[in-house]
Design a protein around this motif. Structure first.
Motif, PDB file in Angstrom:
ATOM      1  N   ALA A 178      -2.375   8.218   3.120  1.00  0.00           N
ATOM      2  CA  ALA A 178      -2.648   9.473   3.456  1.00  0.00           C
ATOM      3  C   ALA A 178      -4.006  10.237   2.812  1.00  0.00           C
ATOM      4  O   ALA A 178      -4.612  11.088   3.543  1.00  0.00           O
ATOM      5  CB  ALA A 178      -1.486  10.598   3.038  1.00  0.00           C
ATOM      6  N   ALA A 179      -4.310   9.694   1.796  1.00  0.00           N
ATOM      7  CA  ALA A 179      -5.640  10.539   1.023  1.00  0.00           C
ATOM      8  C   ALA A 179      -6.919   9.697   1.806  1.00  0.00           C
ATOM      9  O   ALA A 179      -7.850  10.465   1.766  1.00  0.00           O
ATOM     10  CB  ALA A 179      -5.599   9.719  -0.353  1.00  0.00           C
ATOM     11  N   THR A 238       0.989  -1.220   0.114  1.00  0.00           N
ATOM     12  CA  THR A 238      -0.018  -0.047   0.110  1.00  0.00           C
ATOM     13  C   THR A 238       0.699   1.168  -0.092  1.00  0.00           C
ATOM     14  O   THR A 238       1.830   1.375   0.874  1.00  0.00           O
ATOM     15  CB  THR A 238      -0.864   0.115   1.250  1.00  0.00           C
ATOM     16  OG1 THR A 238      -1.688  -1.166   1.319  1.00  0.00           O
ATOM     17  CG2 THR A 238      -1.847   1.178   1.327  1.00  0.00           C
ATOM     18  N   ARG A 239       0.481   2.054  -0.825  1.00  0.00           N
ATOM     19  CA  ARG A 239       1.150   3.304  -0.844  1.00  0.00           C
ATOM     20  C   ARG A 239       1.067   4.135   0.031  1.00  0.00           C
ATOM     21  O   ARG A 239      -0.214   4.360   0.583  1.00  0.00           O
ATOM     22  CB  ARG A 239       1.131   3.980  -2.431  1.00  0.00           C
ATOM     23  CG  ARG A 239       1.698   3.016  -3.457  1.00  0.00           C
ATOM     24  CD  ARG A 239       1.333   3.764  -4.914  1.00  0.00           C
ATOM     25  NE  ARG A 239       1.827   5.088  -4.957  1.00  0.00           N
ATOM     26  CZ  ARG A 239       3.066   5.216  -5.333  1.00  0.00           C
ATOM     27  NH1 ARG A 239       3.822   4.633  -5.774  1.00  0.00           N
ATOM     28  NH2 ARG A 239       3.316   6.822  -5.285  1.00  0.00           N
ATOM     29  N   VAL A 240       2.066   5.179   0.510  1.00  0.00           N
ATOM     30  CA  VAL A 240       1.605   5.886   1.687  1.00  0.00           C
ATOM     31  C   VAL A 240       0.867   7.029   1.167  1.00  0.00           C
ATOM     32  O   VAL A 240       0.189   7.483   1.979  1.00  0.00           O
ATOM     33  CB  VAL A 240       3.372   6.614   2.116  1.00  0.00           C
ATOM     34  CG1 VAL A 240       2.959   7.921   3.106  1.00  0.00           C
ATOM     35  CG2 VAL A 240       4.039   5.535   2.679  1.00  0.00           C
ATOM     36  N   GLU A 241       0.893   7.505  -0.224  1.00  0.00           N
ATOM     37  CA  GLU A 241       0.027   8.305  -0.670  1.00  0.00           C
ATOM     38  C   GLU A 241      -1.470   8.023  -0.584  1.00  0.00           C
ATOM     39  O   GLU A 241      -2.373   8.728  -0.345  1.00  0.00           O
ATOM     40  CB  GLU A 241       0.284   8.784  -2.127  1.00  0.00           C
ATOM     41  CG  GLU A 241       1.458   9.339  -2.350  1.00  0.00           C
ATOM     42  CD  GLU A 241       2.785   8.481  -2.394  1.00  0.00           C
ATOM     43  OE1 GLU A 241       2.693   7.106  -2.338  1.00  0.00           O
ATOM     44  OE2 GLU A 241       4.119   8.932  -2.116  1.00  0.00           O
ATOM     45  N   ASP A 242      -1.869   6.828  -0.800  1.00  0.00           N
ATOM     46  CA  ASP A 242      -2.979   6.166  -0.620  1.00  0.00           C
ATOM     47  C   ASP A 242      -3.575   6.246   0.930  1.00  0.00           C
ATOM     48  O   ASP A 242      -4.759   6.623   1.183  1.00  0.00           O
ATOM     49  CB  ASP A 242      -3.094   4.708  -1.309  1.00  0.00           C
ATOM     50  CG  ASP A 242      -2.796   4.638  -2.830  1.00  0.00           C
ATOM     51  OD1 ASP A 242      -2.874   5.755  -3.308  1.00  0.00           O
ATOM     52  OD2 ASP A 242      -2.357   3.621  -3.237  1.00  0.00           O
TER      53      ASP A 242
END
Length: 177
Positions: free
Chosen positions: A45-46, A39-43
């Motif tokens: 955080a969003a 899982t990407r950190v950006e996902d």
């Protein structure tokens, strides 16, 4: 992109170098596959509320947190927990995540291997219900295995009920000696 690397190692455990051209396509494919599953950190955080922050608001001494503990706890609760027993050795929040997983009755508390074997059964309650024949499709291999295990357990417990203390019936015996 090049798929070969030059690997240099000591020859026969000596100080003499030995070089070999190595094809690393398999390792590259494995690494790419593993990275795409993360899982990407950006996902993450969003998915959080816009005002979420984990800042401790340190005092002038640089050590003392001035942020209220309840506010920080709310921020931590806003992030999903993905607990596994291995987390206890590496993560400071493992006890928090374990408590959340236990409260939800998640099978992850039993380990990744067990979780992987149970497929669509994600809670301890659903596993027990399937094992007792209350829910689940009998054609599902997982449900079938759980029911067979429950039957074997009941048979074993029933066979040992008539035994005096310290004696148990073997698999082939119906009663104690």
């Amino acid at each position: 992109m090049r798929h070969h690397i030059l690997l240099v190692c000591p020859k026969d455990f000596s100080n003499l170098p030995a070089a070999e051209l190595v094809d690393v396509r398999k390792q590259l494919a494995t690494t790419r596959r593993q990275l795409t599953r993360l899982t990407r950190v950006e996902d993450i955080a969003a998915a959080l509320p816009a005002d979420t922050t984990f800042d401790l608001r340190l005092a002038d001494d640089g050590r003392t947190a001035t942020r209220p503990a309840a506010e920080l706890a709310t921020a931590v609760e806003s992030v999903g927990a993905a607990y596994a027993p291995e987390c206890l050795a590496a993560c400071e929040l493992a006890f928090h995540c374990r408590a959340r997983a236990r409260a939800a009755g998640a099978v992850e508390t039993l380990g990744r291997g067990v979780r992987g074997e149970l497929g669509a059964l994600t809670t301890v309650e659903s596993v027990l219900s399937a094992a007792l024949g209350e829910t689940g499709d009998a054609a599902d291999p997982t449900v079938s295995a759980l029911r067979r295990a429950a039957a074997l357990r009941a048979e074993a417990l029933g066979a040992s009920e008539g035994c005096p203390p310290g004696h148990t019936a073997s698999r082939t015996e119906a009663a104690c000696r």
